[in-house]
Design a protein around this motif. Structure first.
Motif, PDB file in Angstrom:
ATOM      1  N   ARG A 166      53.239  25.774  30.524  1.00  0.00           N
ATOM      2  CA  ARG A 166      53.021  24.746  31.535  1.00  0.00           C
ATOM      3  C   ARG A 166      52.046  23.670  31.062  1.00  0.00           C
ATOM      4  O   ARG A 166      52.257  22.495  31.299  1.00  0.00           O
ATOM      5  CB  ARG A 166      52.564  25.379  32.848  1.00  0.00           C
ATOM      6  CG  ARG A 166      53.707  26.102  33.523  1.00  0.00           C
ATOM      7  CD  ARG A 166      53.331  26.700  34.845  1.00  0.00           C
ATOM      8  NE  ARG A 166      54.566  26.941  35.608  1.00  0.00           N
ATOM      9  CZ  ARG A 166      54.597  27.217  36.899  1.00  0.00           C
ATOM     10  NH1 ARG A 166      53.481  27.279  37.596  1.00  0.00           N
ATOM     11  NH2 ARG A 166      55.738  27.411  37.507  1.00  0.00           N
ATOM     12  N   ASP A 187      48.953  32.621  33.006  1.00  0.00           N
ATOM     13  CA  ASP A 187      48.102  33.800  33.136  1.00  0.00           C
ATOM     14  C   ASP A 187      46.920  33.621  34.078  1.00  0.00           C
ATOM     15  O   ASP A 187      46.198  34.563  34.342  1.00  0.00           O
ATOM     16  CB  ASP A 187      47.549  34.214  31.763  1.00  0.00           C
ATOM     17  CG  ASP A 187      48.658  34.530  30.791  1.00  0.00           C
ATOM     18  OD1 ASP A 187      49.663  35.109  31.244  1.00  0.00           O
ATOM     19  OD2 ASP A 187      48.529  34.199  29.607  1.00  0.00           O
ATOM     20  N   TYR A 188      46.696  32.391  34.506  1.00  0.00           N
ATOM     21  CA  TYR A 188      45.543  32.173  35.374  1.00  0.00           C
ATOM     22  C   TYR A 188      45.758  31.002  36.316  1.00  0.00           C
ATOM     23  O   TYR A 188      46.670  30.194  36.143  1.00  0.00           O
ATOM     24  CB  TYR A 188      44.268  31.953  34.537  1.00  0.00           C
ATOM     25  CG  TYR A 188      44.327  30.807  33.545  1.00  0.00           C
ATOM     26  CD1 TYR A 188      43.893  29.535  33.911  1.00  0.00           C
ATOM     27  CD2 TYR A 188      44.803  30.986  32.256  1.00  0.00           C
ATOM     28  CE1 TYR A 188      43.934  28.482  33.006  1.00  0.00           C
ATOM     29  CE2 TYR A 188      44.849  29.942  31.341  1.00  0.00           C
ATOM     30  CZ  TYR A 188      44.416  28.689  31.725  1.00  0.00           C
ATOM     31  OH  TYR A 188      44.459  27.653  30.846  1.00  0.00           O
ATOM     32  N   ILE A 189      44.902  30.972  37.338  1.00  0.00           N
ATOM     33  CA  ILE A 189      44.864  29.862  38.280  1.00  0.00           C
ATOM     34  C   ILE A 189      43.622  29.059  37.936  1.00  0.00           C
ATOM     35  O   ILE A 189      42.555  29.631  37.711  1.00  0.00           O
ATOM     36  CB  ILE A 189      44.695  30.370  39.728  1.00  0.00           C
ATOM     37  CG1 ILE A 189      45.797  31.344  40.104  1.00  0.00           C
ATOM     38  CG2 ILE A 189      44.588  29.205  40.714  1.00  0.00           C
ATOM     39  CD1 ILE A 189      47.103  30.721  40.393  1.00  0.00           C
ATOM     40  N   LYS A 216      47.140  41.367  36.781  1.00  0.00           N
ATOM     41  CA  LYS A 216      48.242  41.705  35.889  1.00  0.00           C
ATOM     42  C   LYS A 216      48.728  43.100  36.144  1.00  0.00           C
ATOM     43  O   LYS A 216      47.940  43.998  36.396  1.00  0.00           O
ATOM     44  CB  LYS A 216      47.776  41.594  34.431  1.00  0.00           C
ATOM     45  CG  LYS A 216      47.790  40.176  33.950  1.00  0.00           C
ATOM     46  CD  LYS A 216      47.612  40.122  32.456  1.00  0.00           C
ATOM     47  CE  LYS A 216      47.325  38.695  32.068  1.00  0.00           C
ATOM     48  NZ  LYS A 216      46.764  38.593  30.747  1.00  0.00           N
ATOM     49  N   LEU A 269      49.067  28.409  36.363  1.00  0.00           N
ATOM     50  CA  LEU A 269      49.480  28.531  34.961  1.00  0.00           C
ATOM     51  C   LEU A 269      49.985  29.940  34.688  1.00  0.00           C
ATOM     52  O   LEU A 269      49.950  30.795  35.562  1.00  0.00           O
ATOM     53  CB  LEU A 269      48.302  28.151  34.053  1.00  0.00           C
ATOM     54  CG  LEU A 269      47.874  26.703  34.309  1.00  0.00           C
ATOM     55  CD1 LEU A 269      46.538  26.395  33.672  1.00  0.00           C
ATOM     56  CD2 LEU A 269      48.932  25.734  33.813  1.00  0.00           C
ATOM     57  N   GLU A 304      36.865  25.834  38.190  1.00  0.00           N
ATOM     58  CA  GLU A 304      36.882  27.285  38.386  1.00  0.00           C
ATOM     59  C   GLU A 304      38.141  27.838  37.742  1.00  0.00           C
ATOM     60  O   GLU A 304      39.164  27.147  37.689  1.00  0.00           O
ATOM     61  CB  GLU A 304      36.938  27.578  39.898  1.00  0.00           C
ATOM     62  CG  GLU A 304      36.681  29.017  40.279  1.00  0.00           C
ATOM     63  CD  GLU A 304      37.006  29.267  41.761  1.00  0.00           C
ATOM     64  OE1 GLU A 304      36.863  28.343  42.580  1.00  0.00           O
ATOM     65  OE2 GLU A 304      37.433  30.390  42.060  1.00  0.00           O
ATOM     66  N   VAL A 305      38.071  29.058  37.243  1.00  0.00           N
ATOM     67  CA  VAL A 305      39.285  29.681  36.721  1.00  0.00           C
ATOM     68  C   VAL A 305      39.340  31.120  37.200  1.00  0.00           C
ATOM     69  O   VAL A 305      38.326  31.806  37.271  1.00  0.00           O
ATOM     70  CB  VAL A 305      39.369  29.559  35.181  1.00  0.00           C
ATOM     71  CG1 VAL A 305      38.209  30.245  34.512  1.00  0.00           C
ATOM     72  CG2 VAL A 305      40.685  30.096  34.659  1.00  0.00           C
ATOM     73  N   ARG A 306      40.521  31.542  37.631  1.00  0.00           N
ATOM     74  CA  ARG A 306      40.695  32.916  38.117  1.00  0.00           C
ATOM     75  C   ARG A 306      41.856  33.535  37.360  1.00  0.00           C
ATOM     76  O   ARG A 306      42.961  33.002  37.358  1.00  0.00           O
ATOM     77  CB  ARG A 306      41.049  32.906  39.611  1.00  0.00           C
ATOM     78  CG  ARG A 306      39.953  32.396  40.512  1.00  0.00           C
ATOM     79  CD  ARG A 306      40.191  32.831  41.963  1.00  0.00           C
ATOM     80  NE  ARG A 306      41.386  32.260  42.557  1.00  0.00           N
ATOM     81  CZ  ARG A 306      41.405  31.085  43.199  1.00  0.00           C
ATOM     82  NH1 ARG A 306      40.306  30.376  43.327  1.00  0.00           N
ATOM     83  NH2 ARG A 306      42.518  30.641  43.716  1.00  0.00           N
ATOM     84  N   GLU A 307      41.601  34.648  36.721  1.00  0.00           N
ATOM     85  CA  GLU A 307      42.679  35.359  36.048  1.00  0.00           C
ATOM     86  C   GLU A 307      43.657  35.840  37.107  1.00  0.00           C
ATOM     87  O   GLU A 307      43.257  36.264  38.187  1.00  0.00           O
ATOM     88  CB  GLU A 307      42.131  36.577  35.288  1.00  0.00           C
ATOM     89  CG  GLU A 307      41.272  36.225  34.094  1.00  0.00           C
ATOM     90  CD  GLU A 307      42.027  35.497  32.994  1.00  0.00           C
ATOM     91  OE1 GLU A 307      43.144  35.934  32.655  1.00  0.00           O
ATOM     92  OE2 GLU A 307      41.491  34.485  32.491  1.00  0.00           O
ATOM     93  N   LYS A 308      44.934  35.804  36.790  1.00  0.00           N
ATOM     94  CA  LYS A 308      45.903  36.378  37.726  1.00  0.00           C
ATOM     95  C   LYS A 308      45.881  37.884  37.558  1.00  0.00           C
ATOM     96  O   LYS A 308      45.768  38.380  36.434  1.00  0.00           O
ATOM     97  CB  LYS A 308      47.304  35.885  37.390  1.00  0.00           C
ATOM     98  CG  LYS A 308      47.555  34.477  37.840  1.00  0.00           C
ATOM     99  CD  LYS A 308      49.005  34.141  37.658  1.00  0.00           C
ATOM    100  CE  LYS A 308      49.247  32.696  38.007  1.00  0.00           C
ATOM    101  NZ  LYS A 308      50.633  32.293  37.768  1.00  0.00           N
TER     102      LYS A 308
END
Lengths: 311, 266
Positions: A86, B171-173, A180, B169, A174-178
């Motif tokens: 993306r 693997d992450y937001i 898994k 994205l 900010e970043v947040r891991e999805k």
């Protein structure tokens, strides 16, 4: 003089050998740019790629776009290529506009012919395949994992050059891991796919049991991941999810929407289990079982166990 | 707050793929419809207009000709946006730029904005359209206009002249902030588009749709991409329904078939 100069953008370390193999097959003269997680492996690969490797330690698409434009200009690259993450769709669409260049995404193949590049890609939600011709300069994004490289490149020592992109307009705050589910569907040989035919999250354990027995993994349709959130998004197969190519795909309680099925076209064999005889999935499957999954799965699991000597 | 622009595409409908006798895709026989994710973009644009004010304008560039045969579908797509709360629409339909590509579309959108004297602070679009799924036009447009670009937003707000969005994205937001003016592409998760009511549809009939040709605009780049061939993918699946007197028998037959196929080893 070697062929067309191509700037190959690696986003994930896996991209390096894939892009390198494509470059040698296509007869282009490669120079690399490593960003995101590929940046950390740039040193290792510079020793194997025998080409210049630029590094920009950034995951910001605005900064990636800046770096691509910078390297394309320095190196006079006529072709920019990467894989369809993306952030690269974002960055390279900006670059394509700056170069006034046409761009093809989700390419499965690309060949340079004279002063243009011929690309093959899916079309109309993967119901068709198009061959398109782009005059150079051009931008190409291949499908991620578009080829399985035969090995690591061994083309000799290359050179590393570092870039410092300026501050982009768009800033991460900010970043947040999805979350898994620990799946890696792209590499799975057997996938058990689950859809709305399951009535509750707990019932998915039937699918997990089957997958485990077969040494496979569990995938799902959009509603299961995006709406119901019964599974994390790394299980999601389809147009906004993953494209997979297992040897065996077992679709359970899945109706067969084009959005989902476009993600499993690469499967060698597709099995469908659905209680609705008229479900479109049966026209897109090799083997169909018209049955209630709640009755059929326990029987299938039992039979498999018996024949594996696990009963 | 300035104007808001939303991009709407009359896309080839992938559910109605038509095949010519030689196996190629019969593009002219496939109807157009509003691209699904554009509905989410329109919904979000209407929401933001209600919050921020300003005029909401839809722009649609016709990719698939011939114009005469496509006008009805194009108008239907745009009218849906008008019914949902867009104030007015511009469409560019010209056979000299069909079949268009993303270079053409982005340059034509920019040209319409300039010709119409719009000063958009915010331009919304779907993350991709359902026929080509390339996700290119919003990014190209942002670059051409010198705007911020925030892609794949699944949550969006505008506060104090800044876009605040959650980018979705692999693997992450990622939460990002970007100054206006900005182009934002949205994913289907951003909202649940409501179909327009009958009253809204009737009112939309009175809203203006301004139709332009390439000659009315400056700086439209002709398509560069050439489609050499488009083949319908044949469904090569066997479509065998496994039957049996009992589920046990069906399960055994299935297991045997999968072993024969070489995709299952016990």
């Amino acid at each position: 003089m070697a062929g067309v100069k191509a700037l190959l953008v690696a986003y994930d370390p896996k991209d390096f050998p894939e892009l390198a193999e494509w470059a040698s097959e296509a007869g282009v003269q490669p120079v690399y740019l490593a960003v995101h997680e590929a940046a950390a492996k740039a040193g290792d690969y510079a020793a194997k790629l025998g080409a210049r490797v630029y590094v920009a330690e950034t995951s910001n698409p605005g900064s990636i776009a800046w770096a691509v434009e910078e390297v394309a200009r320095r190196e006079q690259a006529a072709l920019v290529a990467g894989e369809a993450y993306r952030n690269l769709r974002d960055a390279l669409s900006r670059v394509a506009a700056a170069l006034e260049a046409p761009m093809a995404t989700d390419a499965t193949k690309a060949e340079v012919e004279g002063d243009s590049v011929i690309v093959e890609r899916g079309f109309l939600s993967e119901r068709a395949v198009a061959r398109i011709q782009l005059p150079l300069p051009a931008v190409i994004l291949f499908l991620t994992r578009f080829r399985r490289p035969s090995g690591e490149p061994s083309l000799g020592q290359g050179e590393i050059l570092r870039l410092e992109p300026p501050e982009p307009r768009e800033k991460r705050v900010e970043v947040r891991e999805k979350p898994k589910g620990g799946v890696n569907l792209e590499e799975a040989e057997i996938i058990v796919g689950v859809g709305r035919g399951f009535k509750s999250k707990e019932d998915l354990k039937l699918a997990f049991e089957l997958a485990e027995l077969l040494g496979g993994q569990v995938g799902c349709t959009r509603p299961i991941a995006a709406d119901l959130k019964w599974l994390s998004e790394d299980h999601w197969i389809g147009i906004s999810g993953k494209r997979v190519s297992p040897k065996l795909y077992i679709a359970i309680g899945i109706s067969g929407s084009p959005q989902h099925m476009s993600g499993v076209q690469g499967a060698k064999v597709i099995v469908a289990v659905n209680k609705d005889k008229a479900a479109p999935i049966f026209k897109q499957a090799d083997y169909g079982v018209v049955a209630d999954l709640y009755q059929f799965l326990p029987v299938l699991i039992k039979k498999l166990k018996e024949r594996m000597g696990k009963a | 707050m300035g104007d808001i622009v939303v991009l709407v595409k009359a896309s080839l409908n992938p559910e109605l793929v038509r095949q010519a006798p030689d196996g190629s895709v019969d593009v002219r026989a496939i109807p157009l419809k509003i691209s699904d994710i554009d509905r989410n973009a329109v919904e979000e644009a209407v929401k933001l207009k209600q919050k921020l004010g300003g005029k909401l304008v839809a722009i649609s560039i016709l990719t698939w000709g011939p114009v005469q045969a496509r006008m009805k579908d194009l108008r239907l797509a745009v009218q849906e946006a008008l019914a949902k709360g867009v104030d007015e629409a511009y469409v560019v339909a010209d056979d000299s730029i069909t079949p268009g590509d993303q270079v053409t579309t982005a340059s034509a959108v920019k040209a319409v904005i300039e010709r119409a004297g719009l000063k958009p602070d915010l331009i919304l679009a779907g993350e991709a359209t359902i026929d080509e799924t390339t996700s290119q036009v919003p990014g190209r447009l942002a670059r051409l206009l010198g705007y911020s670009y925030v892609s794949f937003a699944r949550k969006l707000d505008v506060v104090d002249g800044k876009v605040i969005a959650e980018r979705d994205l692999e693997d992450y937001i990622e939460v990002v902030e970007a100054p206006l003016p900005a182009v934002v592409s949205v994913t289907q998760e951003i909202n649940e588009p409501r179909p327009p009511t009958l009253l809204q549809i009737r009112r939309a009939a009175r809203k203006p749709i301004r139709q332009l040709k390439a000659g009315d605009l400056e700086g439209v780049t002709p398509p560069k991409r050439k489609i050499l061939e488009m083949r319908v993918l044949q469904v090569k699946r066997k479509q065998v329904i496994i039957e049996g007197a009992s589920l046990e028998e069906v399960a055994d037959k299935l297991i045997d078939l999968l072993i024969q196929e070489g995709v299952l080893k016990l």
